[in-house]
Design a protein around this motif. Structure first.
Motif, short mmCIF file in Angstrom:
data_model
loop_
_atom_site.label_atom_id
_atom_site.label_comp_id
_atom_site.label_asym_id
_atom_site.label_seq_id
_atom_site.Cartn_x
_atom_site.Cartn_y
_atom_site.Cartn_z
N UNK A 12 3.58 1.07 -2.81
CA UNK A 12 4.53 0.31 -1.98
C UNK A 12 4.20 0.42 -0.48
N UNK A 13 3.07 1.05 -0.16
CA UNK A 13 2.67 1.16 1.23
C UNK A 13 3.47 2.15 2.03
N UNK A 14 4.06 3.14 1.34
CA UNK A 14 4.88 4.15 2.03
C UNK A 14 4.21 5.51 1.88
N UNK A 54 14.56 0.15 -2.65
CA UNK A 54 14.42 1.40 -1.92
C UNK A 54 13.63 2.40 -2.75
N UNK A 55 13.08 3.39 -2.07
CA UNK A 55 12.25 4.39 -2.72
C UNK A 55 12.73 5.79 -2.36
N UNK A 56 12.86 6.64 -3.38
CA UNK A 56 13.03 8.06 -3.15
C UNK A 56 11.68 8.69 -3.48
N UNK A 57 10.87 8.95 -2.45
CA UNK A 57 9.47 9.33 -2.69
C UNK A 57 9.30 10.76 -3.19
N UNK A 116 -3.31 -4.04 -7.23
CA UNK A 116 -2.09 -3.44 -6.68
C UNK A 116 -2.41 -2.24 -5.79
N UNK A 117 -3.38 -1.44 -6.23
CA UNK A 117 -3.75 -0.24 -5.47
C UNK A 117 -4.52 -0.59 -4.21
N UNK A 118 -5.17 -1.75 -4.19
CA UNK A 118 -5.90 -2.20 -3.01
C UNK A 118 -4.94 -2.84 -2.00
N UNK A 119 -4.09 -3.71 -2.52
CA UNK A 119 -3.13 -4.41 -1.67
C UNK A 119 -1.96 -3.52 -1.26
N UNK A 120 -1.72 -2.49 -2.08
CA UNK A 120 -0.56 -1.61 -1.92
C UNK A 120 0.73 -2.43 -1.96
N UNK A 121 0.78 -3.30 -2.96
CA UNK A 121 1.92 -4.18 -3.18
C UNK A 121 2.10 -4.40 -4.67
N UNK A 132 13.52 2.79 2.95
CA UNK A 132 13.45 1.35 2.73
C UNK A 132 12.01 0.95 2.43
N UNK A 133 11.84 -0.14 1.68
CA UNK A 133 10.52 -0.72 1.46
C UNK A 133 10.45 -2.06 2.19
N UNK A 134 9.34 -2.72 2.04
CA UNK A 134 9.18 -4.04 2.66
C UNK A 134 9.90 -5.13 1.89
#
Length: 243
Positions: free
Chosen positions: A49-51, A82-85, A209-214, A75-77
């Motif tokens: 998720x780019x976080x 939302x993310x609890x990392x 997904x792992x390249x774009x981080x999306x 928060x995410x984009x």
């Protein structure tokens, strides 16, 4: 509120990719307030998720009485997601849970988030542990990604045994065939043997997904992979609605 666990005792099956993409579907397609709770110390969900994790290692502290979960949520984009990392502190969580002695600590924490979220999705560690046992007690449904192989069938048996051992009223299990390539004989045979299981194909978009981080739906919304995750999410919502 409903809680969905994405779990496997076997690594490399796409568990974290499933969790991230299903959370995105919950927030974007169903428009539900969604929390993705990463319980895997590798923080794979945050990465996709780019976080990036904060330097201070605090993910395990949410299980202590003095720390509230909402203090660590980020928060995410994506709207409503939302993310609890996770972070390295999760590696000590089993010992902490044993010390606390509360078998439903995670379930109680999730219940405390009911007012803020419609869906909580757990990205579980790929091991049988006290953490996974707590997730089984908190979840309303368990999603098990299974690549077509004999080892995956064995892994499913282990998951079924663990879920049933979590106590009365254990959550239902939804096996999902992942990384399916219908050009391969073994994959076609596995599909024919389990025709009712949802299928997520082997696809370059998922690897990206792992390249774009999306999530795949965010950058390749018309791809077969995005459609497969959307269909899987629809199947999960229907199963939850049936109770």
């Amino acid at each position: 509120m409903a809680s969905i666990a994405v779990y496997s005792v076997k690594g490399g099956v796409g568990k974290t990719t499933f969790a991230v993409n299903l959370a995105w579907c919950a927030a974007t397609i169903s428009r539900r307030e969604t929390l993705l709770w990463d319980l895997d110390a590798s923080n794979g969900s945050g990465f996709l998720l780019g976080i990036d994790p904060k330097k201070k290692r605090t993910a395990e502290s949410v299980f202590e009485q003095e720390r509230k979960a909402d203090k660590l949520i980020r928060k995410t984009d994506y709207d409503k997601l939302h993310l609890l990392p996770a972070d390295e502190s999760i590696r000590t969580l089993d010992r902490q849970l044993d010390r606390i002695g509360k078998k439903k600590r995670l379930a109680k924490l999730a219940e405390g988030l009911r007012k803020e979220y419609d869906r909580i999705i757990f990205d579980c560690p790929p091991v049988m542990s006290e953490i996974s046992a707590q997730v089984m007690r908190a979840a309303d449904i368990v999603i098990v990604p299974l690549p077509p192989s004999p080892l995956s069938a064995r892994a499913l048996d282990q998951v079924v045994e663990e879920v049933r051992g979590s106590g009365k009223g254990h959550p239902p299990i939804l096996p999902v065939m992942s990384m399916v390539d219908m050009r391969r004989t073994l994959h076609r045979e596995a599909r024919e043997a389990n025709p009712k299981w949802p299928v997520v194909p082997l696809a370059s978009a998922i690897e990206q997904c792992a390249v774009e981080r999306k999530p795949v739906g965010a950058f390749a919304p018309r791809s077969p992979a995005a459609r497969a995750f959307a269909q899987l999410w629809t199947a999960i919502e229907r199963k939850l609605a049936k109770g």
